[in-house]
Design a protein around this motif. Structure first.
Motif, mmCIF file in Angstrom:
data_model
loop_
_atom_site.group_PDB
_atom_site.id
_atom_site.type_symbol
_atom_site.label_atom_id
_atom_site.label_comp_id
_atom_site.label_asym_id
_atom_site.label_seq_id
_atom_site.Cartn_x
_atom_site.Cartn_y
_atom_site.Cartn_z
ATOM 1 N N SER A 1 6.477 -3.772 6.707
ATOM 2 C CA SER A 1 5.572 -3.782 7.855
ATOM 3 C C SER A 1 5.511 -2.435 8.569
ATOM 4 C CB SER A 1 5.997 -4.867 8.846
ATOM 5 O OG SER A 1 7.266 -4.544 9.423
ATOM 6 N N GLY A 2 6.327 -1.473 8.121
ATOM 7 C CA GLY A 2 6.348 -0.171 8.777
ATOM 8 C C GLY A 2 7.192 -0.146 10.029
ATOM 9 N N GLY A 3 8.046 -1.179 10.201
ATOM 10 C CA GLY A 3 8.878 -1.253 11.386
ATOM 11 C C GLY A 3 10.052 -0.308 11.368
ATOM 12 N N THR A 4 10.302 0.311 10.230
ATOM 13 C CA THR A 4 11.378 1.294 10.126
ATOM 14 C C THR A 4 10.951 2.380 9.151
ATOM 15 O OG1 THR A 4 13.737 1.598 9.625
ATOM 16 C CG2 THR A 4 12.525 0.048 8.247
ATOM 17 N N ASP A 5 11.460 3.566 9.343
ATOM 18 C CA ASP A 5 11.079 4.701 8.498
ATOM 19 C C ASP A 5 12.144 4.892 7.420
ATOM 20 O OD1 ASP A 5 9.773 6.842 7.498
ATOM 21 O OD2 ASP A 5 9.834 8.060 9.311
ATOM 22 N N PRO A 6 11.886 4.460 6.181
ATOM 23 C CA PRO A 6 12.921 4.503 5.149
ATOM 24 C C PRO A 6 13.175 5.916 4.636
ATOM 25 C CG PRO A 6 10.862 3.802 4.189
ATOM 26 C CD PRO A 6 10.613 3.917 5.669
ATOM 27 N N SER A 7 14.369 6.125 4.154
ATOM 28 C CA SER A 7 14.705 7.405 3.532
ATOM 29 C C SER A 7 14.095 7.453 2.136
ATOM 30 C CB SER A 7 16.221 7.558 3.430
ATOM 31 O OG SER A 7 16.751 6.549 2.569
ATOM 32 N N LEU A 8 13.998 8.655 1.598
ATOM 33 C CA LEU A 8 13.477 8.818 0.240
ATOM 34 C C LEU A 8 14.339 8.065 -0.762
ATOM 35 C CD1 LEU A 8 11.539 10.072 -1.795
ATOM 36 C CD2 LEU A 8 12.967 12.143 -1.778
ATOM 37 N N SER A 9 15.654 8.095 -0.561
ATOM 38 C CA SER A 9 16.549 7.405 -1.491
ATOM 39 C C SER A 9 16.305 5.893 -1.476
ATOM 40 C CB SER A 9 18.013 7.698 -1.148
ATOM 41 O OG SER A 9 18.329 7.238 0.160
ATOM 42 N N LYS A 10 15.987 5.345 -0.294
ATOM 43 C CA LYS A 10 15.717 3.908 -0.201
ATOM 44 C C LYS A 10 14.398 3.559 -0.896
ATOM 45 C CE LYS A 10 17.986 1.462 1.340
ATOM 46 N NZ LYS A 10 19.064 0.692 0.686
ATOM 47 N N ILE A 11 13.390 4.417 -0.736
ATOM 48 C CA ILE A 11 12.120 4.188 -1.422
ATOM 49 C C ILE A 11 12.319 4.232 -2.936
ATOM 50 C CG2 ILE A 11 9.847 5.190 -1.878
ATOM 51 C CD1 ILE A 11 9.687 5.977 1.042
ATOM 52 N N LEU A 12 13.105 5.206 -3.398
ATOM 53 C CA LEU A 12 13.394 5.305 -4.828
ATOM 54 C C LEU A 12 14.117 4.061 -5.336
ATOM 55 C CD1 LEU A 12 14.483 9.037 -5.181
ATOM 56 C CD2 LEU A 12 12.629 7.937 -6.439
ATOM 57 N N GLU A 13 15.070 3.578 -4.555
ATOM 58 C CA GLU A 13 15.831 2.394 -4.952
ATOM 59 C C GLU A 13 14.915 1.176 -5.048
ATOM 60 O OE1 GLU A 13 19.884 -0.058 -3.665
ATOM 61 O OE2 GLU A 13 18.990 1.394 -2.295
ATOM 62 N N LEU A 14 14.050 1.020 -4.071
ATOM 63 C CA LEU A 14 13.103 -0.090 -4.103
ATOM 64 C C LEU A 14 12.189 0.007 -5.325
ATOM 65 C CD1 LEU A 14 12.030 -0.326 -0.345
ATOM 66 C CD2 LEU A 14 13.042 -2.181 -1.692
ATOM 67 N N ALA A 15 11.664 1.202 -5.564
ATOM 68 C CA ALA A 15 10.747 1.395 -6.691
ATOM 69 C C ALA A 15 11.422 1.056 -8.018
ATOM 70 C CB ALA A 15 10.240 2.836 -6.705
ATOM 71 N N ARG A 16 12.628 1.565 -8.217
ATOM 72 C CA ARG A 16 13.306 1.337 -9.492
ATOM 73 C C ARG A 16 13.718 -0.119 -9.661
ATOM 74 N NH1 ARG A 16 16.393 7.184 -9.009
ATOM 75 N NH2 ARG A 16 14.634 8.394 -9.851
ATOM 76 N N THR A 17 14.017 -0.793 -8.562
ATOM 77 C CA THR A 17 14.318 -2.216 -8.630
ATOM 78 C C THR A 17 13.098 -3.002 -9.096
ATOM 79 O OG1 THR A 17 15.935 -2.009 -6.846
ATOM 80 C CG2 THR A 17 15.100 -4.217 -7.298
ATOM 81 N N LEU A 18 11.910 -2.488 -8.763
ATOM 82 C CA LEU A 18 10.658 -3.126 -9.168
ATOM 83 C C LEU A 18 10.130 -2.557 -10.481
ATOM 84 C CD1 LEU A 18 9.041 -3.203 -5.621
ATOM 85 C CD2 LEU A 18 9.739 -5.209 -6.962
#
Length: 204
Positions: free
Chosen positions: A42-59
């Protein structure tokens, strides 16, 4: 949050939905509670690049830097891959419906029956998207008034009254659908019905 980060998170949410994963299930895979996933999407928090990468690779996705001039080639390959993994056939059926609608008006061969440029562009945009079964149904529902219009054009040989209004309403309906699909927004029941009744198009 920057527009780029928001766009990435919208794409990750769309990927989660395409894999039929709940926020809770995704969170369990990366060790986060459902509430954290909800805030991220929802954009309620600003994720780090590492968190975005982790989410992407999990998907089963990855992030790569691509030269701008190579983007058309990459986007074309992505669209081809989406069509290739369209197990339900919804995307290919949606594209077929869109092209049928374009061809139907083109075959009328009359300038006054030409699709407006805005509607043609919306149809072009929709052709580039990936559809699930619910989105396909919403597309088909949005087309119903135009199918009736086509029947009247073929039978009467002259445009029905308020043809421009019908084009405009259909375009608004399709643009909303395009935006929801592109941004990974789930459709509710209101999007599975025509935005206006077919009876509205009866000419006096």
């Amino acid at each position: 949050m920057s527009y780029a980060a928001t766009e990435l998170l919208e794409q990750l949410r769309a990927a989660r939905l395409a894999q039929n994963l709940s926020q809770r299930e995704l969170g369990e895979r990366i060790g986060l509670p459902q509430s954290n996933i909800a805030r991220l999407e929802s954009g309620g928090t600003d994720p780090s690049l590492s968190k975005i990468l982790e989410l992407a690779r999990t998907l089963d996705l990855d992030l790569k830097l691509v030269p701008r001039k190579a983007l058309p080639t990459v986007q074309g390959a992505l669209r081809a891959n989406q069509l290739g993994i369209d197990s339900s056939g919804s995307t290919s059926r949606a594209i077929h419906s869109i092209r049928q609608m374009k061809d139907a008006f083109a075959n009328l061969d009359r300038a006054q029956f030409k699709l407006p440029d805005t509607l043609s562009k919306t149809l072009d945009d929709l052709e580039r998207l990936r559809f699930d079964q619910t989105q396909l149904r919403a597309l088909q529902d949005a087309f119903k008034p135009m199918e009736r219009t086509l029947d009247r054009l073929r039978q009467a040989g002259s445009p029905p009254k308020e043809l421009s209004r019908r084009f405009r309403e259909t375009n608004n309906r399709l643009r909303e659908l395009r935006n929801r699909i592109a941004h990974g927004v789930e459709l509710d029941q209101s999007h599975l019905k025509p935005a206006f009744s077919l009876e509205d198009y009866d000419d006096d």
